[in-house]
Scaffold this active site. Structure first.
Site, PDB file in Angstrom:
ATOM      1  N   ASP A   1       0.867  -1.182   0.000  1.00 37.75           N
ATOM      2  CA  ASP A   1       0.000   0.000   0.000  1.00 37.75           C
ATOM      3  C   ASP A   1       0.901   1.228   0.000  1.00 37.75           C
ATOM      4  O   ASP A   1       2.134   1.101  -0.067  1.00 37.75           O
ATOM      5  CB  ASP A   1      -0.956  -0.025   1.215  1.00 37.75           C
ATOM      6  CG  ASP A   1      -2.305   0.603   0.880  1.00 37.75           C
ATOM      7  OD1 ASP A   1      -2.320   1.768   0.446  1.00 37.75           O
ATOM      8  OD2 ASP A   1      -3.342  -0.077   1.040  1.00 37.75           O
TER       9      ASP A   1
ATOM     10  N   HIS B   1      -2.940   3.245  -4.656  1.00 38.38           N
ATOM     11  CA  HIS B   1      -2.309   2.850  -3.391  1.00 38.38           C
ATOM     12  C   HIS B   1      -0.862   2.394  -3.589  1.00 38.38           C
ATOM     13  O   HIS B   1      -0.384   1.501  -2.896  1.00 38.38           O
ATOM     14  CB  HIS B   1      -3.108   1.719  -2.724  1.00 38.38           C
ATOM     15  CG  HIS B   1      -4.406   2.165  -2.121  1.00 38.38           C
ATOM     16  ND1 HIS B   1      -4.494   2.739  -0.876  1.00 38.38           N
ATOM     17  CD2 HIS B   1      -5.678   2.148  -2.599  1.00 38.38           C
ATOM     18  CE1 HIS B   1      -5.760   3.043  -0.619  1.00 38.38           C
ATOM     19  NE2 HIS B   1      -6.492   2.698  -1.644  1.00 38.38           N
TER      20      HIS B   1
ATOM     21  N   GLU C   1      -9.811   2.462  -5.226  1.00 39.06           N
ATOM     22  CA  GLU C   1      -9.503   3.865  -4.957  1.00 39.06           C
ATOM     23  C   GLU C   1      -8.303   4.379  -5.763  1.00 39.06           C
ATOM     24  O   GLU C   1      -7.418   5.031  -5.223  1.00 39.06           O
ATOM     25  CB  GLU C   1      -9.238   4.052  -3.453  1.00 39.06           C
ATOM     26  CG  GLU C   1     -10.456   3.723  -2.618  1.00 39.06           C
ATOM     27  CD  GLU C   1     -10.176   3.766  -1.123  1.00 39.06           C
ATOM     28  OE1 GLU C   1     -11.093   4.130  -0.382  1.00 39.06           O
ATOM     29  OE2 GLU C   1      -9.055   3.422  -0.683  1.00 39.06           O
TER      30      GLU C   1
HETATM   31  C1  ACM Z   1     -11.054  -0.528   0.378  1.00 41.69           C
HETATM   32  O1  ACM Z   1     -11.580  -0.486   1.493  1.00 41.69           O
HETATM   33  N1  ACM Z   1     -10.444   0.538  -0.100  1.00 41.69           N
HETATM   34  C2  ACM Z   1     -11.092  -1.720  -0.428  1.00 41.69           C
END
Ligand code: ACM
Length: 640
Positions: free
Chosen positions: A207, A281, A357
C-alpha cells in the site's frame, strides 16, 4: 407434609437444578448446525488418552489438541494410533473417514460426548480440526488459557453435534502495510482466527505506507518501499516527513518468512490470499521505482500525512501521484516480475490485485495516458483502468492463478474470469453476479472491522462506525443474488489507525465472532440475543487467553437532536444489548446506578456543559464511563 416428603421434594428440586445447570446449552461460536444435549457427562482426567484413527493428519491434529490441553491440565494425554486395541473409554477419539459425503462435506464433523469420552469424526482433516475447536469451546473457559489450572478433572456435558460451514470462503483481511505486523503476530492472528473456524487470511501486503513482501528481482521494493518516518498521533493528520527525519518504521517478510507463515496457516486449514494493491495505493512501489508513475516527483512512502482529498460522492484526488502508469510498458514488466514471484510462493488459487480507490487526476494530466486512450480507443478513465485490469489479469492467468480484485475492477468492463470482492456495500457484488462472475462479500456496511464499534466520544477515532449488531446482520447472499456465485465473505481490518497488537485485538473481537457466525452457521440459526450471551461467555475465554476485546456493545447508542433556533438539545439513548439500564448526569459528576435512569428522551438543562453516561445490568456495571461535551452533542445533532 411429612418431614421425609419435604426432604424428598427438596432433593428432587436440587437434582433438577443441578441437572438443568449441567445441561445448559454450550456457548459455541460460530453456532453449529445441530446441537443436541444428552444426559450424562465425561470428565477428562489424568488417565485420559487421545486416539487418532485414519492417518497422519488425524495424528497431527490430535497432537495440536494435546498441545492445547496439556499445559492447562497438566495431564500427560498420550496420543495413540486408534487402530491399536485399547478399551474405548476415558478417551478423546479423532477419526478420519478419508471420504466425502454430503452430510459433512469437506469441512464438517460430528462430535459426541458421552460417559465413555469424546468421539469426533470427519471426512477430511479440516473437519477434524473444526471438531477440536468446538471441543475446546465445550471445556470450561480456563481451557482457553496457557498456564496450569490444577483440577482433578475437566467436565464436559454429554452432547451430540453435527456441523458444517455454510460458506467455503470465511476470511479475515489483515493490513500489514499501514502497520507492519511481525511474522509472530501474523501467526498469532492465524491461530486466533482458526479457533473461530475462519479458513482464509487475506494478506494485504502492499500500500502507500509500505511494501511488505520480498521480491528478489526488484530489491528496492523492500530496501526503499518498506520504510517510512515513524509518527505517533492520528494517522492522516501527520506532518509531512522532512528529509532529515530517519525512515525507521517498517519491515517486510522475506520469502522464507512467507513460506513459514503459509505452512503455519496450512497446518490450521487457513489459506492465504496475497494482495498486491495496484494501480492505486502504490506510493511505496513508486518511491522504490519512480519509472512506475507518470509524475514521480515528490512521491514517497507515505508516513501518515495527508495523501488524498476525499470530496464525497465517490470523488477523490491524490496529492502526489500514487497510481502506476497504465500507459507504460515498464509497469507491466514490473508486475510480471512481481506476480511471477507471488504465484510461485502462494499455493492458493487466487491472487488479489487490489484495484481500489485509484486516483485518476495524474492520469488525466498525462500525455502518455492520452496517447494510450487514442491507440486503444478508450473513452474515459474507467476504460483506462479496465485496460490496466485486463492486462494485469492476463499476467496473473499466465502464472496459473485466478484474479480477484476490489469492486472497482468492474468499472469500464471486468476482465473475463476475474472474481470480485465487494466492499462498497454489496452493489458491486450484485453487478458481478449479474455478469456471471464469482464474488466474495466484504461490504463496508457490515464487515469493516476497522470502523469504530461504538460512540465516537469513547472510541479511538476512525471516519465511520460499525456496531457489533450491524456486523451480526451481515448476510453474504443479498436478495436476488445467485447463491452459487457467492463464494463467501470476509471482514477487513485496515490498519491505518491501529498502532499496536492490543488495539488490533480490540478491533477484531467480538466483531469477528459476528462475521464468523454469518459465514459458518445456518442462516436460520442466527439469533442476536442468543449471540450476545454466547459472546459474553467468550469474553471470559478471551480473558483467559489474554486477548483484548471491545466492550463497546455495552455502551449506549446516542442520538442527539439540536434545534439551532430554540437552542434546545434533545438526546435519545438506547442500547444494542437488551436488559441494560443507562444512568446519566448533566452536572459533571460520575453517574452510577443511584443516579437518574434513562427512561425517555433527555432534554439538556440550559447551562449544562457535559453529559455523562454509564450502563448497568442490574447491580453490575457493564459499560464504560462516557463523557460527552454538550457542544459536541449540539454539533452532532445539528441538521446539515
Ligand atoms: C477498500 O476499502 N479501499 C477496499
Amino acid at each position: 407434609m411429612s418431614y421425609m416428603k419435604k426432604i424428598i421434594i427438596a432433593s428432587a428440586l436440587l437434582a433438577c437444578s443441578i441437572l438443568s445447570y449441567a445441561q445448559s446449552t454450550p456457548a459455541l461460536i460460530p453456532q453449529p448446525e445441530v446441537v443436541n444435549l444428552q444426559t450424562g457427562s465425561y470428565a477428562l482426567n489424568a488417565q485420559s488418552r487421545i486416539e487418532a484413527t485414519g492417518g497422519k493428519e488425524a495424528f497431527r491434529i490430535a497432537e495440536l489438541l494435546a498441545a492445547q490441553l496439556r499445559p492447562v491440565t497438566g495431564y500427560g494425554l498420550p496420543v495413540a494410533n486408534g487402530l491399536t486395541k485399547t478399551i474405548k473409554a476415558n478417551l478423546i477419539s479423532l477419526e478420519l473417514n478419508n471420504k466425502e459425503d454430503a452430510a459433512l462435506g469437506k469441512e464438517g464433523y460430528s462430535l459426541q460426548v458421552n460417559n465413555k469420552g469424546v468421539f469426533i469424526k470427519a471426512n477430511q482433516p479440516a473437519g477434524l480440526f473444526y471438531g477440536i475447536q468446538t471441543l475446546l469451546q465445550l471445556f470450561p473457559k480456563e481451557m482457553a488459557g496457557k498456564s496450569l489450572v490444577k483440577r482433578t478433572s475437566w467436565n464436559l456435558t454429554a452432547v451430540s453435534i453435527s456441523d458444517k460451514p455454510r460458506f467455503g470462503w470465511r476470511g479475515l483481511m489483515l493490513d500489514c502495510s499501514r502497520h507492519f505486523w511481525t511474522k509472530a503476530e501474523v501467526k498469532e492472528f492465524i491461530d486466533n482466527m482458526s479457533k473461530y473456524k475462519y479458513n482464509l487470511l487475506h494478506w494485504h501486503l502492499t500500500d502507500d505506507q509500505g511494501w511488505r513482501i520480498e521480491i528478489k528481482s526488484l530489491p528496492k521494493l523492500t530496501e526503499v518501499g518498506a520504510w517510512r518516518v515513524d509518527k505517533t498521533g492520528t494517522f492522516g493528520t501527520f506532518s509531512n516527513p522532512t528529509p532529515d527525519e530517519p525512515k525507521t518504521y517498517g519491515g517486510f517478510y522475506t520469502q522464507e518468512d512467507i513460506k513459514e507463515v503459509i505452512q503455519y496457516a496450512a497446518d490450521r486449514f487457513v489459506n492465504i490470499l496475497p494482495e498486491v494493491d495496484v494501480p492505486g495505493h502504490s506510493s511505496a512501489a513508486i518511491a522504490s521505482y519512480p519509472q512506475l508513475a507518470n509524475f514521480p516527483e515528490g512521491v514517497r512512502v507515505n508516513s501518515g500525512e495527508k495523501l488524498m482529498n476525499w470530496m464525497g460522492g465517490g470523488k477523490f484526488t491524490a496529492i502526489y501521484d500514487n497510481s502506476l502508469n497504465p500507459a507504460g510498458e515498464y509497469t507491466y514488466e514490473f508486475l510480471d516480475k512481481v506476480f511471477t514471484e507471488v504465484a510461485a510462493l502462494f499455493p492458493f488459487d487466487y491472487i488479489h490485485m487490489g484495484g481500489d480507490e485509484c486516483a485518476k487526476n495524474f492520469w488525466e494530466k498525462s500525455d502518455a495516458v492520452k496517447e494510450l486512450m487514442q491507440k486503444e480507443n478508450l473513452k474515459d478513465m474507467h476504460e483506462v483502468q479496465s485496460y490496466f485490469v485486463k492486462r494485469v489479469s492476463k499476467i496473473i492467468s499466465a502464472k496459473g492463478k485466478k484474479t480477484i480484485g476490489w469492486d472497482e475492477i468492474l468499472e469500464g468492463g471486468l476482465a473475463s474470469n476475474a472474481a470480485v470482492m465487494s466492499w462498497r456495500g454489496v452493489k458491486g457484488g450484485l453487478e458481478a453476479i449479474k455478469q456471471g462472475h464469482e464474488v466474495v462479500m466484504s461490504p463496508n456496511t457490515n464487515a469493516y472491522i476497522d470502523f469504530m464499534q461504538g460512540d465516537a466520544s469513547i472510541e479511538p477515532p476512525v471516519y465511520s462506525s460499525l456496531r457489533l449488531k450491524t456486523a451480526y446482520e451481515f448476510e453474504p447472499v443479498p436478495a436476488d443474488a445467485d447463491p452459487k456465485l457467492v463464494k463467501g465473505g470476509q471482514a477487513n481490518l485496515w490498519c491505518e489507525q491501529i498502532y499496536n497488537t492490543r488495539h488490533m485485538q480490540y478491533m477484531v473481537w467480538p466483531r469477528a465472532f459476528a462475521i464468523s457466525e454469518s459465514l459458518w452457521s445456518p442462516k436460520e440459526k442466527k439469533n442476536w440475543n442468543n449471540f450476545v450471551s454466547r459472546t459474553e461467555a467468550h469474553f471470559g475465554r478471551l480473558d483467559e487467553a489474554q486477548i483484548k476485546y471491545a466492550p463497546s456493545m455495552y455502551d449506549p447508542i446516542i442520538k442527539p437532536a439540536y434545534d439551532t433556533t430554540s437552542k434546545e438539545l434533545k438526546v435519545d439513548l438506547s442500547t444494542e444489548v437488551e436488559g441494560l439500564d443507562i444512568y446519566y448526569s448533566w452536572d459533571n459528576s460520575f453517574p452510577d446506578r443511584y443516579y437518574p435512569k434513562y427512561t425517555q428522551t433527555l432534554v439538556a438543562p440550559k447551562d449544562a456543559s457535559t453529559l455523562k453516561l454509564i450502563t448497568y445490568r442490574g447491580k453490575q456495571v457493564t459499560g464504560r464511563m462516557m463523557v460527552i461535551p454538550v457542544a459536541d452533542l449540539q454539533k452532532r445533532g445539528t441538521k446539515k
